[in-house]
Scaffold this motif. Structure first.
Motif, short mmCIF file in Angstrom:
data_model
loop_
_atom_site.label_atom_id
_atom_site.label_comp_id
_atom_site.label_asym_id
_atom_site.label_seq_id
_atom_site.Cartn_x
_atom_site.Cartn_y
_atom_site.Cartn_z
N VAL A 24 41.63 59.98 67.47
CA VAL A 24 42.10 58.94 68.42
C VAL A 24 41.18 58.21 67.38
CG1 VAL A 24 42.32 57.78 69.97
CG2 VAL A 24 42.52 60.38 69.76
N LEU A 25 41.71 57.15 67.37
CA LEU A 25 41.73 55.57 66.74
C LEU A 25 41.22 55.64 65.31
CD1 LEU A 25 39.75 53.30 69.32
CD2 LEU A 25 42.49 54.04 68.79
N ALA A 26 41.48 56.77 64.44
CA ALA A 26 41.54 56.29 63.27
C ALA A 26 41.87 56.32 62.49
CB ALA A 26 40.92 57.99 62.71
N GLN A 27 43.42 55.77 61.89
CA GLN A 27 44.02 55.05 60.43
C GLN A 27 45.92 55.52 61.45
OE1 GLN A 27 43.65 56.60 57.32
NE2 GLN A 27 45.81 57.90 57.08
N ALA A 28 46.82 55.21 60.93
CA ALA A 28 47.95 54.73 60.84
C ALA A 28 48.53 56.04 60.79
CB ALA A 28 48.41 53.65 61.16
N TRP A 29 48.41 57.66 61.47
CA TRP A 29 49.16 58.46 60.99
C TRP A 29 50.07 58.24 61.58
CZ3 TRP A 29 50.01 63.32 63.80
CH2 TRP A 29 49.15 62.44 64.99
N MET A 167 36.26 57.35 66.02
CA MET A 167 35.92 56.03 66.83
C MET A 167 35.66 55.39 67.30
SD MET A 167 34.93 54.96 63.40
CE MET A 167 34.90 53.02 63.60
N GLU A 168 36.68 55.88 69.15
CA GLU A 168 36.67 56.63 69.60
C GLU A 168 35.74 56.13 71.07
OE1 GLU A 168 38.91 56.77 73.62
OE2 GLU A 168 39.50 57.63 72.31
N ARG A 169 34.57 57.70 70.05
CA ARG A 169 32.99 58.18 70.73
C ARG A 169 32.20 56.70 70.68
NH1 ARG A 169 29.73 60.74 67.91
NH2 ARG A 169 31.31 61.60 66.55
N LEU A 170 31.99 56.45 69.03
CA LEU A 170 31.23 55.89 68.55
C LEU A 170 31.24 54.47 69.74
CD1 LEU A 170 31.07 56.41 64.73
CD2 LEU A 170 29.81 57.26 66.39
N SER A 171 32.67 53.98 69.39
CA SER A 171 32.71 52.79 70.41
C SER A 171 32.47 52.67 71.95
CB SER A 171 34.22 52.47 70.28
OG SER A 171 34.55 51.31 71.08
N ARG A 172 32.81 54.03 72.53
CA ARG A 172 32.15 54.01 74.23
C ARG A 172 30.54 54.33 73.32
NH1 ARG A 172 35.94 54.15 77.55
NH2 ARG A 172 38.52 54.58 76.29
N GLN A 173 30.07 54.54 72.79
CA GLN A 173 28.79 54.83 72.44
C GLN A 173 28.13 53.98 72.30
OE1 GLN A 173 27.22 57.62 68.95
NE2 GLN A 173 25.24 56.62 69.03
N GLY A 174 28.55 52.77 71.04
CA GLY A 174 27.87 51.57 71.27
C GLY A 174 27.55 50.66 72.56
N GLU A 175 29.59 51.14 73.10
CA GLU A 175 29.28 50.28 74.65
C GLU A 175 28.55 50.64 76.14
OE1 GLU A 175 33.18 50.92 77.47
OE2 GLU A 175 33.38 48.96 76.09
N LYS A 176 28.42 51.87 76.19
CA LYS A 176 27.82 52.41 77.21
C LYS A 176 26.14 52.33 76.97
CE LYS A 176 31.42 54.46 79.08
NZ LYS A 176 31.82 55.79 79.60
N GLU A 177 26.05 52.88 76.05
CA GLU A 177 24.67 53.51 75.53
C GLU A 177 23.58 52.62 74.58
OE1 GLU A 177 24.06 56.88 73.65
OE2 GLU A 177 25.40 58.07 74.91
N GLY A 178 24.58 51.40 73.51
CA GLY A 178 24.67 50.78 72.80
C GLY A 178 23.08 51.38 71.63
N THR A 179 23.17 52.67 71.70
CA THR A 179 22.69 53.06 70.75
C THR A 179 23.33 53.33 68.64
OG1 THR A 179 23.30 54.97 71.03
CG2 THR A 179 21.13 54.56 72.61
#
Length: 246
Positions: A24-29, A167-179
């Motif tokens: 999800v959110l990777a590219q326009a496949w 990228m969705e997982r990484l986005s939420r990680q940065g948003e919630k955990e700040g890591t």
């Protein structure tokens, strides 16, 4: 194994490859290109911009479309990429760039003819801007290949060979955990692409820490290499945020 076999321009042999799994959110496949596309405007170098130098490597520049389109959803100039008419984009290809042994990379090596509508249609889901396709061929591609079909064929093969992180997982990680850091994103790219080391990756973020681009450093045969000292990127320790879109 990413980048199977050595590629060479202009004697490029394009191999049919199966489409990799796209998180999800990777590219326009699932991109749906319109039946009719406009012709681009010609692009020419300004005085003093022409620079011819031996090609010592390459950069595959990937743009995070969600960040680019923030605030441009209704922009006529960005309609193909940002209006969602063709689908929603994650990573798109900014360009395949030739590099020299120093920072003065070759550019605008020959006068470029207009790209055909057929060639634009073949690549619009990879680079969803008609004018950007023309620009990349005129500024960078003319220093690498005699024909635009060869240049975009190489770019498409490289782009399609990539497996993108979730990228969705990484986005939420940065948003919630700040890591989420630049180093973490590099690690995720390397884990998803065998043969791509973290030293071959540069990350570009804006002043507010939002991801803009990921650059992959390649040698003359399009194999990953450690990015040269002049390649710009954010330090590994920088905290990173990834815009998921509205």
């Amino acid at each position: 194994m990413w980048f199977r076999g050595a590629l060479a321009l202009p004697a490029l042999v394009l191999l049919a490859t199966s489409a990799p799994h796209q998180p999800v959110l990777a590219q326009a496949w699932q991109c749906r290109a319109p039946a009719s596309l406009p012709r681009p405007a010609p692009e020419y170098a300004s005085p003093g911009e022409v620079r011819r130098a031996p090609v010592d490597g390459h950069t595959l520049a990937l743009s995070w479309s969600r960040e680019h389109c923030r605030g441009r959803e209704n922009s006529p100039a960005d309609a193909l990429q940002c209006s969602k008419a063709m689908g929603e984009f994650g990573f798109v290809l900014h360009g395949l760039w030739p590099e020299a042994k120093g920072p003065d990379y070759p550019q605008w090596c020959r006068r470029a003819a207009l790209l055909s509508r057929k060639l634009v249609a073949q690549n619009i889901c990879m680079t969803p801007s008609v004018q950007l396709l023309q620009h990349e061929w005129a500024k960078h591609g003319t220093c690498m290949a005699r024909k635009p079909e060869t240049y975009f064929g190489a770019a498409r093969l490289l782009f399609d060979s990539l497996e993108f992180p979730d990228m969705e997982r990484l986005s939420r990680q940065g948003e919630k955990e700040g890591t989420l850091t630049v180093a973490r994103l590099k690690e995720e790219f390397a884990l998803n692409n065998a043969g791509l080391g973290e030293k071959a990756i540069k990350v570009k973020a804006n002043r507010r820490g939002w991801l803009e681009e990921v650059h992959l450093c390649l040698d003359r045969k399009f194999k990953p290499r450690a990015c040269p000292a002049f390649a710009r990127g954010a330090p590994d320790s920088v905290q990173l945020k990834i815009w998921r879109g509205n």
